[in-house]
Write a protein that holds these residues in place. Structure first.
Motif, mmCIF file in Angstrom:
data_model
loop_
_atom_site.group_PDB
_atom_site.id
_atom_site.type_symbol
_atom_site.label_atom_id
_atom_site.label_comp_id
_atom_site.label_asym_id
_atom_site.label_seq_id
_atom_site.Cartn_x
_atom_site.Cartn_y
_atom_site.Cartn_z
ATOM 1 N N CYS A 126 17.960 22.943 -5.159
ATOM 2 C CA CYS A 126 16.691 23.637 -4.969
ATOM 3 C C CYS A 126 16.518 24.700 -6.045
ATOM 4 O O CYS A 126 17.487 25.363 -6.446
ATOM 5 N N PRO A 140 11.744 14.595 -5.955
ATOM 6 C CA PRO A 140 11.413 16.012 -5.804
ATOM 7 C C PRO A 140 10.673 16.219 -4.484
ATOM 8 O O PRO A 140 9.835 15.406 -4.098
ATOM 9 N N GLN A 141 11.002 17.302 -3.813
ATOM 10 C CA GLN A 141 10.370 17.623 -2.540
ATOM 11 C C GLN A 141 9.891 19.067 -2.552
ATOM 12 O O GLN A 141 10.401 19.903 -3.299
ATOM 13 N N PHE A 175 10.336 16.000 -14.200
ATOM 14 C CA PHE A 175 9.143 16.153 -13.374
ATOM 15 C C PHE A 175 8.320 17.314 -13.902
ATOM 16 O O PHE A 175 8.873 18.338 -14.326
ATOM 17 N N ILE A 220 10.995 20.339 -14.533
ATOM 18 C CA ILE A 220 12.356 20.276 -13.987
ATOM 19 C C ILE A 220 12.954 18.979 -14.504
ATOM 20 O O ILE A 220 12.402 17.899 -14.265
ATOM 21 N N TYR A 233 11.042 24.061 -5.172
ATOM 22 C CA TYR A 233 11.243 22.624 -5.032
ATOM 23 C C TYR A 233 12.718 22.315 -4.798
ATOM 24 O O TYR A 233 13.607 23.076 -5.222
ATOM 25 N N CYS A 234 12.923 21.201 -4.137
ATOM 26 C CA CYS A 234 14.282 20.677 -3.968
ATOM 27 C C CYS A 234 14.321 19.262 -4.533
ATOM 28 O O CYS A 234 13.417 18.454 -4.252
ATOM 29 N N ILE A 235 15.344 18.991 -5.330
ATOM 30 C CA ILE A 235 15.526 17.653 -5.892
ATOM 31 C C ILE A 235 16.637 16.970 -5.096
ATOM 32 O O ILE A 235 17.735 17.515 -4.956
#
Length: 369
Positions: A169, A114-115, A134, A87, A141-143
């Motif tokens: 996301c 990033p989460q 990343f 990403i 994932y959510c940035i």
């Protein structure tokens, strides 16, 4: 076989309730002193960089169930390195607020995190220099992006900018190489007012003809952190510009002056402090101050036998006298023998009572000077 550290192993009972969790395992794990029953073990690698494997692995897609007794000594969990995906994107200043990425306007200094899809932070990139990237395993994932000092905020979700309110996301695979983050300058606001001398009136009514020059106006965040100081001009004006959204407090001080009373046009409290939320801008943060001058208030306590006519030969000892400011705050309370002598730089109220049997309670206000 390579031993793997830092896996998470969770033991569930036969009803599916979580019983024990072991974090950061050191290549081996053990669940001891278990009662007879049905159990399932669920294994995972917290950051997803390893996934369940095959062969000697007793786990099926990361889960192994068994009955106790007997003991289970070979509940081995094999994991393999997960395939990763990329990403990446650019952080840019959206000058025209149209979402169009212009590589000439790449923005430095942003923070990108990033989460996982449940909000667990995986990594933090600080002071990003125009772009970020990343490598993550398969998943959602959510940035989350932001500018630490708040001078830039998330731009509108249009054009190349895929972020909404600083968050984007996505699922991988496939790779996402266009996760661009457009930002715009945060709006700024003004906090200003005039400092004036209210010594004579002390009524909090603004008077532009009595400005105070050189008052130190210190601006702080709500937690007390100081952010700057300005001084009132010849006309008493002070101004803080380019303020970002937030709560601010201003503390006013000047040598040989005291804060005025917090009434009418004076928005500062009796300690010389004023707090407000920004936005909106505020151009009427007026501040009154009074000169720190000393005055004397004195009198006699006497036995009132003649309807208020004092007999100097019939003074009363031991009377309790209380000095108050004009809003009822006690300045001092003392027991005086025959004479009251107090020096204060503010207005006062004296409460006193004549001697029995002719006892009178009387309040008299005095103004400084």
């Amino acid at each position: 076989m390579t031993r793997l550290h830092d896996a998470r192993m969770q033991l569930f009972n036969g009803k599916g309730n979580l019983y024990i969790t072991k974090e950061n395992t050191f290549a081996t794990y053990t669940f001891e002193d278990l009662r007879a029953g049905e159990y399932c073990i669920v294994g995972s690698y917290p950051n997803g960089s390893y996934i369940p494997g095959k062969n000697d692995n007793k786990f099926n897609n990361g889960k192994f169930c068994t009955s106790i007794p007997p003991n289970e000594d070979n509940a081995d969990f094999g994991m393999v390195l997960a395939q990763t995906y990329t990403i990446q994107g650019s952080v840019f200043y959206d000058v025209n607020n149209d979402g169009v990425l212009n590589t000439a306007n790449l923005l430095n200094g942003a923070t990108i995190e990033p989460q996982t899809d449940i909000g667990t932070n995986i990594q933090t990139l600080e002071n990003v220099t125009g772009s970020y990237s990343f490598a993550v395993p398969q998943g959602t994932y959510c940035i989350v992006g932001r500018y630490p000092d708040g001078t830039y905020i998330s731009g509108d979700h249009i054009g190349d900018n895929v972020f909404t309110n600083g968050k984007f996301c996505t699922q991988v695979p496939p790779n996402n190489l266009s996760a661009h983050f457009g930002m715009k300058k945060a709006p700024t606001y003004v906090l200003e007012g005039i400092v004036w001398d209210d010594t004579l009136d002390n009524a909090g009514v603004f008077d532009s003809n009595k400005p105070i020059e050189g008052a130190a106006m210190e601006i702080q965040f709500a937690n007390g952190t100081k952010t700057g100081t300005v001084y009132s001009s010849q006309t008493g004006v002070y101004s803080f510009v380019n303020l970002l959204q937030g709560r601010y407090c201003v503390v006013a001080t000047k040598s040989n002056y005291l804060p005025g009373f917090a009434i009418r046009d004076n928005v500062y409290d009796n300690t010389g402090r004023f707090c407000t939320d920004i936005p909106p801008s505020n151009s009427k943060a007026y501040c009154s101050m009074i000169k720190d001058e000393k005055y004397t208030l004195q009198g006699m306590t006497f036995n009132d036998k003649n309807n208020g006519v004092m007999d100097p030969n019939d003074l009363v000892k031991g009377v309790n006298l209380e000095l108050q400011d004009n809003v009822g705050g006690v300045i001092t309370s003392q027991q005086h023998t025959r004479k009251l002598l107090i020096r204060q730089p503010q207005p006062w109220t004296i409460l006193y009572c004549g001697h029995l049997p002719r006892c009178k309670i009387h309040t008299q206000s005095y103004k400084a000077g």
